[in-house]
Write a protein that holds these residues in place. Structure first.
Motif, mmCIF file in Angstrom:
data_model
loop_
_atom_site.group_PDB
_atom_site.id
_atom_site.type_symbol
_atom_site.label_atom_id
_atom_site.label_comp_id
_atom_site.label_asym_id
_atom_site.label_seq_id
_atom_site.Cartn_x
_atom_site.Cartn_y
_atom_site.Cartn_z
ATOM 1 N N GLN A 177 -17.825 -1.614 62.720
ATOM 2 C CA GLN A 177 -17.540 -0.401 63.495
ATOM 3 C C GLN A 177 -16.651 0.959 62.568
ATOM 4 O O GLN A 177 -15.776 1.501 63.019
ATOM 5 C CB GLN A 177 -16.782 -0.560 64.739
ATOM 6 C CG GLN A 177 -17.687 -1.500 65.783
ATOM 7 C CD GLN A 177 -16.818 -1.486 67.322
ATOM 8 O OE1 GLN A 177 -15.576 -0.862 67.495
ATOM 9 N NE2 GLN A 177 -17.621 -1.829 68.293
ATOM 10 N N VAL A 178 -17.237 0.663 61.380
ATOM 11 C CA VAL A 178 -16.720 1.908 60.537
ATOM 12 C C VAL A 178 -17.854 2.911 60.530
ATOM 13 O O VAL A 178 -18.880 2.444 59.757
ATOM 14 C CB VAL A 178 -16.243 1.440 59.215
ATOM 15 C CG1 VAL A 178 -15.984 2.331 58.182
ATOM 16 C CG2 VAL A 178 -15.104 0.290 59.504
ATOM 17 N N PRO A 179 -17.747 4.288 60.587
ATOM 18 C CA PRO A 179 -18.865 5.029 60.250
ATOM 19 C C PRO A 179 -19.281 5.382 58.925
ATOM 20 O O PRO A 179 -18.303 5.397 57.974
ATOM 21 C CB PRO A 179 -18.152 6.615 60.951
ATOM 22 C CG PRO A 179 -17.021 6.140 61.953
ATOM 23 C CD PRO A 179 -16.577 4.777 61.283
ATOM 24 N N ILE A 180 -20.614 5.218 58.554
ATOM 25 C CA ILE A 180 -21.082 5.420 57.307
ATOM 26 C C ILE A 180 -21.825 6.604 57.659
ATOM 27 O O ILE A 180 -22.832 7.001 57.919
ATOM 28 C CB ILE A 180 -22.138 4.188 56.883
ATOM 29 C CG1 ILE A 180 -21.639 2.954 57.396
ATOM 30 C CG2 ILE A 180 -22.445 4.546 55.285
ATOM 31 C CD1 ILE A 180 -20.003 2.820 56.485
ATOM 32 N N GLU A 195 -13.649 5.516 68.642
ATOM 33 C CA GLU A 195 -13.231 6.582 68.967
ATOM 34 C C GLU A 195 -13.522 7.619 67.927
ATOM 35 O O GLU A 195 -13.959 8.775 68.087
ATOM 36 C CB GLU A 195 -11.839 6.585 69.386
ATOM 37 C CG GLU A 195 -11.216 8.105 69.535
ATOM 38 C CD GLU A 195 -9.858 7.834 69.828
ATOM 39 O OE1 GLU A 195 -9.415 8.892 70.023
ATOM 40 O OE2 GLU A 195 -9.382 6.681 69.751
ATOM 41 N N LEU A 196 -13.635 7.052 66.558
ATOM 42 C CA LEU A 196 -13.737 7.987 65.448
ATOM 43 C C LEU A 196 -15.225 8.480 65.558
ATOM 44 O O LEU A 196 -15.537 9.562 64.840
ATOM 45 C CB LEU A 196 -13.267 7.310 64.279
ATOM 46 C CG LEU A 196 -13.591 8.066 62.756
ATOM 47 C CD1 LEU A 196 -12.932 9.332 62.745
ATOM 48 C CD2 LEU A 196 -13.501 7.022 61.549
ATOM 49 N N LEU A 197 -16.077 7.448 65.778
ATOM 50 C CA LEU A 197 -17.670 7.923 65.836
ATOM 51 C C LEU A 197 -17.864 9.083 66.837
ATOM 52 O O LEU A 197 -18.516 10.053 66.438
ATOM 53 C CB LEU A 197 -18.321 6.599 66.060
ATOM 54 C CG LEU A 197 -20.031 6.741 66.178
ATOM 55 C CD1 LEU A 197 -20.450 7.076 64.829
ATOM 56 C CD2 LEU A 197 -20.594 5.566 66.697
ATOM 57 N N ALA A 198 -17.368 8.818 68.037
ATOM 58 C CA ALA A 198 -17.504 9.835 69.014
ATOM 59 C C ALA A 198 -16.926 11.131 68.499
ATOM 60 O O ALA A 198 -17.297 12.215 68.877
ATOM 61 C CB ALA A 198 -16.783 9.347 70.206
ATOM 62 N N THR A 211 -15.649 16.724 57.818
ATOM 63 C CA THR A 211 -15.966 16.285 59.036
ATOM 64 C C THR A 211 -15.292 14.908 59.317
ATOM 65 O O THR A 211 -14.758 14.641 60.438
ATOM 66 C CB THR A 211 -17.734 15.650 59.110
ATOM 67 O OG1 THR A 211 -18.371 17.033 58.635
ATOM 68 C CG2 THR A 211 -18.138 15.449 60.474
ATOM 69 N N ALA A 212 -15.171 14.114 58.518
ATOM 70 C CA ALA A 212 -14.446 12.851 58.752
ATOM 71 C C ALA A 212 -12.974 13.268 58.950
ATOM 72 O O ALA A 212 -12.361 12.514 59.692
ATOM 73 C CB ALA A 212 -14.636 11.776 57.551
ATOM 74 N N VAL A 213 -12.238 13.922 58.227
ATOM 75 C CA VAL A 213 -11.032 14.445 58.216
ATOM 76 C C VAL A 213 -10.748 15.072 59.912
ATOM 77 O O VAL A 213 -9.707 14.566 60.444
ATOM 78 C CB VAL A 213 -10.420 14.970 57.001
ATOM 79 C CG1 VAL A 213 -8.966 15.599 57.518
ATOM 80 C CG2 VAL A 213 -10.502 14.515 55.776
#
Length: 869
Positions: free
Chosen positions: A116-119, A353-356, A324-326
């Protein structure tokens, strides 16, 4: 004691420092980067990612700055997957950025989905199915679909019809080629002559593969590989002399964006290359210019050999990916400014939550709008078109999807579907003229076999001759000349040989379907039935079937009676009757006073006829008549005679100058009804058309196989008419202009589509002709027969005939009415006696004499008549 206090104070500070550091470790968020350190893409991405982290950290305290860890993919998907697992497990990264190859992103996506880590991948060729399969995989790069349309637009603009695709045999390149480039080329009506896949790990095989291209005709090469592979391709192509005139090389963004990073020898080998390069719509903004300045400086300090290195699409996408990630790690769903977001301290607690939050990001980045839909960004729609020249490249202009080419991207800019709007292009070999894109001579490719009719009836179109029996055929004619001229205007060259075919035209066309011939050139009509076997080009001459007839001149016997043609029979009869009647009235009244009008009945009949018909050619003077009554009738009579003689002269002149030919029979119905013989080309479709559509009896159709036989058959009367195609009619009229005339034409339309084919079938089976006849038959207009249309009938003179008849009748009644009364009034006062011996003066002597008054003579004659009564 003081030392103890100092020690306690120092210990307290150390504990505080440890707690702060522990807090930083617990709450800090880090980003992982996986790039290829050896590739130009990876070097740019690494610099851009570091710059993005620096820019983000400039707005927050040091302890809240997002951490960064880099790993090398080494162009190996397995190594990239191992690096991703290490970053997740040992570095506790919140997201991973990089992976500009789909092979690498595919392996890492599985790990990211499990952990569950966005790539966030920078590969432009990620399939949509992969994004659905692995929700934690995000595509930061734009789709290559629009880029491939730009490449196809360049090819279509210069009318190159075949291309060769050189691509790196990797999943990334294949995903771009299939289906994006193939689809774009197909829409541009461009065929792919050859696919040349190159293995990324065996650059030594490039020479062998390029040698295959030397043996093919196509010279338009589209190169879609990595920049490292492109270097080897162009150096080898230069050495093999494939970068010369008449060749075309087009590169995609993966190569074009790194031209400035290439060494001088590679750039010299790429002279004349056209490139499609990613374009950022925000290049004119201050933010982009500042980033570009810093990017060039950092890249130059780290890689001194690179010069004037503008940030490419991979660098811009990598920078926007970090932002975008920050923003998602530290920010709110809809940020307003980076400083406010990073100071909100709303760090995420889970990967979901980060992905959302990442998917909810919407802001303007350096390369365009960042707004994820279905895990991917909207594709780019504008690209730069560059031309390699000198030590770098020249920016020619832009291409925009839906608009076309333009010199600038501004409001009010003019667009064109043609690349010519961008100005002069420097082609390979320093050529200024547009390359044809084909080798002038094919080395191993088969030459085209062009079938031509060897037994053409009209040799002016196709004429096959042999210097000696069994020798090489020489083909000439209008059709051949047109084909040679058309081929000469093509933007590529064709190698072909003419092969004579002795058979029907239908079977000749079928040979194309059977692959005996590659094409057919000749006087071949476009027929619906033939379209099942081949496609037809636009016709180079008028289409349709026309009737040709021969009209002989008048014979001496016919011309002997031509004088009666100006008037119809009834017009002649009524003219004679009216003249006799008017002459009778004048004679009857004048005979009372004119002795010359008396005598035997035979003499008086001759006098009446003479008076009647001499009036048509001479003028009867008024002083020859002694009474006003005959003068009244004579005035109208002379006017009618004038009109009749003038009309006759005009009509006869027209007949002698224009209607000097026999009547023509050009009506199909007349020919069919009378069973007349008609001729046509025995090798053409006309035979079947005459029988099936025009309903001629087969035994009334004469098949003719030589153009010289048509004039002979028509002149001798062997056939009444010939049915020939319009181009043949023109040839016959040009060589036999005396006595030949054309009649009705039957249209046949050319076709290159289903609708045109249906129209053609309707023309051939007579449906359109029947519709036209149905429409025309509603207008009740009968055709004149024979010479009637040239003869003047009673309808032209009945008014004049009625007037002169009425005038003569009125004069006669006024003369007879007084004599019918029982008593005649006393006219002694007006009677003049004269001696009977003196006799009557004739009408002509009275007109010539000046010694007697005509009024006195009338009185004398009148008095003598009364005395006799």
């Amino acid at each position: 004691m003081l030392d103890f206090l100092v020690l306690v104070h120092a210990l307290r500070n150390m504990i505080i420092f440890i707690l702060v550091c522990s807090s930083y470790v617990v709450h800090a968020r880090t980003i992982g980067g996986i790039v290829d350190y050896s590739s130009a893409h990876g070097k740019e991405e690494k610099v851009a990612i570091k710059m993005a982290i620096e820019d983000c950290c400039a707005f927050v305290p040091l302890h809240r700055c997002v951490g960064l860890h880099f790993m090398n993919s080494g162009k190996d998907p397995l190594e990239a997957a191992a690096s991703a697992k290490k970053l997740i497990q040992t570095k506790n990264v919140s997201a991973i950025i990089g992976l500009d190859r789909w092979e690498e992103a595919g392996f890492v996506a599985k790990i990211g989905n499990t952990s569950q880590v966005p790539i966030i991948s920078l590969a432009s060729d990620i399939p949509l199915s992969a994004l659905k399969q692995w929700p934690f995989l995000l595509n930061m790069a734009r789709s290559s679909r629009a880029q491939m349309k730009a490449v196809a637009a360049i090819v279509q603009s210069w009318q190159w019809r075949k291309v060769t695709i050189i691509y790196e045999d990797t999943i990334s390149s294949v995903n771009d080629i299939f289906p994006y480039l193939i689809e774009a080329l197909s829409e541009a009506d461009v065929a792919i002559d050859y696919y040349l896949p190159l293995q990324p790990l065996s650059p030594s095989s490039i020479q062998e593969k390029l040698r295959v291209l030397q043996s093919r005709q196509s010279r338009v090469f589209i190169v879609h590989t990595s920049s490292n592979m492109a270097v080897n391709i162009f150096l080898e192509a230069k050495r093999m002399k494939m970068m010369k005139k008449e060749s075309v090389w087009i590169t995609t963004d993966g190569i074009t964006s790194f031209i400035d990073s290439l060494n001088s020898s590679t750039i010299l080998a790429m002279q004349g290359v056209l490139g499609v390069k990613g374009f950022s719509p925000f290049r004119s903004q201050v933010r982009y210019k500042e980033f570009s300045r810093r990017f060039k400086a950092k890249l130059r300090s780290k890689y001194p050999t690179k010069k004037n290195m503008d940030p490419g699409s991979y660098a811009l996408n990598a920078y926007d990916a970090v932002y975008t990630a920050v923003l998602a790690i530290e920010g709110k769903p809809n940020p307003q400014s980076l400083a406010n977001i990073l100071n909100n301290n709303t760090a995420v607690q889970s990967g979901q939550e980060l992905l959302a939050r990442i998917l909810d990001r919407k802001f303007m980045g350096l390369y365009g709008e960042v707004n994820f839909k279905g895990g991917a960004l909207a594709p780019s729609s504008t690209f730069q078109i560059v031309n390699v020249i000198g030590r770098s490249y020249l920016q020619l202009g832009y291409w925009s999807e839906g608009s076309g080419f333009s010199v600038k991207i501004d409001k009010g800019s003019s667009y064109s579907k043609s690349m010519k709007i961008l100005g002069q292009v420097n082609w390979p070999g320093r050529a200024s003229t547009v390359p044809r894109g084909w080798w002038p001579v094919a080395r191993t490719a088969n030459r085209l076999k062009i079938g031509v009719p060897g037994n053409s009836t009209f040799k002016g179109f196709v004429n096959v001759t042999y210097e000696q029996p069994g020798g090489k055929a020489t083909v000439k004619g209008l059709s051949i000349d047109v084909f040679i001229a058309v081929v000469g205007d093509l933007p590529y060259s064709l190698d072909y040989d003419f092969v004579p075919y002795y058979g029907s035209y239908d079977s000749l066309v079928k040979e194309v379907y059977l692959k005996t011939f590659d094409a057919v050139v000749g006087d071949t009509s476009i027929m619906a039935s033939r379209c099942e076997y081949a496609e037809f080009s636009q016709p180079y001459s008028d289409s349709g079937l026309q009737v040709l007839v021969y009209t002989k001149g008048k014979t001496s016997a016919t011309r002997a009676w031509l004088f009666k043609k100006p008037f119809t029979t009834w017009t002649w009869i009524f003219t004679a009757v009216i003249n006799l009647y008017s002459g009778f009235v004048v004679w009857f009244i004048e005979r009372q006073t004119n002795r010359d009008l008396r005598g035997s009945w035979f003499k008086q009949c001759g006098t009446i006829i003479w008076i009647a018909f001499t009036t048509l050619f001479t003028s009867l003077q008024g002083d020859q008549l002694h009474s006003n009554l005959p003068r009244m009738a004579a005035v109208i009579w002379l006017f009618v005679a004038l009109v009749i003689t003038s009309s006759y002269t005009a009509s006869l002149t027209s007949l002698l100058t224009i209607q000097n030919l026999n009547p023509m029979v050009t009506n199909v119905e007349t020919l069919r009804r009378t069973g007349a013989k008609v001729g046509c080309d025995g090798n053409s479709f006309v035979v079947k058309y005459l029988v099936d559509v025009l309903k001629f009896e087969p035994h009334n159709i004469e098949k003719i196989y030589s153009e010289d036989d048509y004039p002979k058959a028509l002149k001798s009367g062997k056939i009444a008419a010939a049915f020939l195609e319009v181009p043949y009619i023109k040839v016959l009229l040009a060589t036999n202009c005396d006595g030949f005339m054309t009649g009705e034409t039957f249209k046949a339309a050319p076709l290159l589509s289903d609708i045109s084919e249906a129209v053609l079938k309707a023309s051939e089976n007579g449906t359109i002709r029947n519709i036209e006849n149905s429409l025309l038959s509603s207008y009740k207009c009968s055709e004149p027969d024979g010479d009637a249309e040239y003869s003047l009938g009673l309808d032209s003179f009945w008014g004049l005939f009625a007037i002169t008849a009425a005038a003569s009748t009125l004069a006669l009644l006024l003369f007879l009415f007084p004599r019918a009364l029982p008593k005649w009034p006393n006219l002694k006062g007006v009677v003049i006696e004269t001696e009977p011996e003196q006799g009557m003066h004739s009408l002509l002597r009275a007109s010539a004499s000046s010694q007697h008054d005509p009024v006195d003579d009338e009185r004398v004659l009148f008095n003598a008549e009364l005395n006799r009564q």
